[in-house]
Motif scaffolding. Structure first.
Motif, short mmCIF file in Angstrom:
data_model
loop_
_atom_site.label_atom_id
_atom_site.label_comp_id
_atom_site.label_asym_id
_atom_site.label_seq_id
_atom_site.Cartn_x
_atom_site.Cartn_y
_atom_site.Cartn_z
N GLN A 194 13.47 -2.72 32.02
CA GLN A 194 12.52 -2.94 33.10
C GLN A 194 11.94 -1.60 33.50
O GLN A 194 12.54 -0.55 33.26
CB GLN A 194 13.20 -3.60 34.30
N LEU A 232 10.26 1.11 36.48
CA LEU A 232 10.87 1.66 37.69
C LEU A 232 10.14 1.25 38.96
O LEU A 232 10.02 2.03 39.90
CB LEU A 232 10.94 3.19 37.58
N HIS A 239 12.57 -3.25 41.31
CA HIS A 239 13.51 -3.18 40.18
C HIS A 239 14.63 -2.18 40.44
O HIS A 239 15.74 -2.34 39.93
CB HIS A 239 12.77 -2.77 38.91
N THR A 240 14.33 -1.15 41.21
CA THR A 240 15.32 -0.09 41.43
C THR A 240 15.99 -0.17 42.80
O THR A 240 16.73 0.73 43.18
CB THR A 240 14.64 1.29 41.28
N LYS A 251 18.57 -1.12 45.73
CA LYS A 251 20.04 -1.16 45.68
C LYS A 251 20.55 -2.59 45.50
O LYS A 251 21.51 -2.83 44.76
CB LYS A 251 20.62 -0.57 46.97
N THR A 288 19.04 -5.00 43.96
CA THR A 288 18.78 -5.42 42.57
C THR A 288 19.81 -4.81 41.63
O THR A 288 20.32 -5.48 40.72
CB THR A 288 17.37 -5.00 42.14
N LYS A 289 20.14 -3.55 41.86
CA LYS A 289 21.17 -2.91 41.04
C LYS A 289 22.51 -3.61 41.20
O LYS A 289 23.24 -3.82 40.21
CB LYS A 289 21.30 -1.43 41.41
N ASP A 299 17.96 2.81 30.33
CA ASP A 299 17.29 3.85 31.10
C ASP A 299 15.85 3.95 30.61
O ASP A 299 15.57 3.90 29.42
CB ASP A 299 18.01 5.19 30.95
#
Length: 351
Positions: free
Chosen positions: A249, A251, A255-256, A258, A260-261, A273
């Motif tokens: 995905q 950035l 998407h980035t 917290k 979602t992580k 990455d």
């Protein structure tokens, strides 16, 4: 008169005719032997002036005579510097800056000189703006992935979003018309100020494409997690079955985030990455372009027909096409390394 070489000399209306190939060979041969021009003219069957012009033209390297150029080589080089310093200037601006330093040339001459340099006026491509840090990050990423095999790339589930409009791009039918018919109703192409469109999320791998998600709202972190739940995971099940995969995905903020992580960690999804602002590296970008090209001859009349057309075209993408895009991954990576992290022209598509 016929010479020992078998050539015939003749004149037309008191003017020497163009030399034949045989006459030129005779002149060149005898000139190399050091024969005088009067003797050469007699043997070649032409006038002495024709011999003199041929010899002098060859010595000077000039193929033909013509009007003297109004600008010098030095002035031409100054114009080239102006173009190189700012290639986004239009012809009027180039001509103005060139003549302000004392060069006497028309706008037409300026245009000719620029074309002589090999430049053509084109619409510039739109690429993401990358700062020095992003250049270095992209270059580092490309070097790390340089030796990845097709088998490794085949384990990646690539994802991206793209916008589709009912009237997208400048493609479409042309019209045959006569002078004065430009505004005739039969020759007009209708346009709208804000064409209806849909934003779509999709995923693909070497095995094919997954189900599409038509986005109705702005993609926030909670909305994106719903997409992952109902579309990304089914795509992975469909394309990889029980095999391990890596999710790709960009950035974007959603998407980035917290949350979602945490969602990805909780579901055991490994994330590849990925460098910022690097759509040229994503093969699904090229797939969006293929879908849009395949839709050029289709004319959906409303959003529902547009969605149906996109779904049909997306579903018709063969797995072989996806596999071909995945096997081409080394090409954009090599291009990024060659460009030292700058945008490349490998994947050309319209978002």
């Amino acid at each position: 008169m016929v010479s020992q070489f078998g050539s015939v000399g003749y004149t037309i209306m008191g003017k020497t005719a163009d030399l034949t190939v045989v006459q030129k060979i005779i002149i060149d041969t005898l000139h190399k032997e050091g024969k005088p021009q009067t003797f050469i003219a007699k043997e070649a069957g032409c006038s002495q002036s024709a011999v003199s012009k041929h010899v002098n033209r060859k010595l000077s390297g000039r193929k033909k005579c013509g009007r003297k150029r109004c600008t010098t080589n030095r002035e031409n080089r100054s114009l080239m510097r102006i173009v190189k310093q700012n290639p986004l200037k239009n012809l009027r601006e180039l001509h103005k800056e060139w003549t302000e330093v004392g060069v006497k040339a028309s706008r037409a001459t300026t245009h000719r000189r620029v074309k002589e340099f090999g430049y053509s006026c084109r619409i510039p491509l739109v690429k993401p703006l990358l700062n020095h840090r992003q250049h270095q990050r992209c270059l580092t990423w490309a070097k790390e992935k340089k030796n990845w095999t097709v088998a490794q790339w085949s384990k990646v589930l690539f994802s991206d979003e793209s916008k589709f409009c009912i009237l997208f791009g400048n493609q479409g039918p042309r019209v045959w018309r006569k002078g004065g018919e430009a505004h005739s109703p039969s020759c007009l192409k209708s346009s709208v100020k804000f064409p209806q469109s849909v934003m779509i999320w999709g995923a693909m791998s070497s095995a094919g494409v997954g189900p599409l998600c038509f986005l109705k709202t702005k993609v926030t972190a909670p909305v994106y997690q719903e997409i992952l739940e109902h579309f990304m995971l089914p795509s992975a099940d469909q394309l990889f079955e029980d095999a391990d995969f890596i999710f790709q995905q960009d950035l974007a903020a959603a998407h980035t985030a917290k949350s979602t992580k945490s969602w990805l960690n909780d579901h055991g999804v490994g994330v590849l990455d990925w460098p910022a602002n690097s759509p040229d590296l994503n093969p699904i970008g090229n797939l969006w372009g293929i879908v849009k090209r395949n839709m050029r001859n289709k004319r959906p009349k409303n959003v529902d027909e547009l969605k149906a057309t996109v779904k049909e075209t997306w579903a018709s993408i063969p797995p072989q096409q996806c596999h071909k895009l995945i096997t081409s991954m080394p090409r954009p990576i090599e291009a990024v390394i060659k460009a030292k992290g700058a945008p490349t022209n490998i994947y050309m598509y319209s978002k």
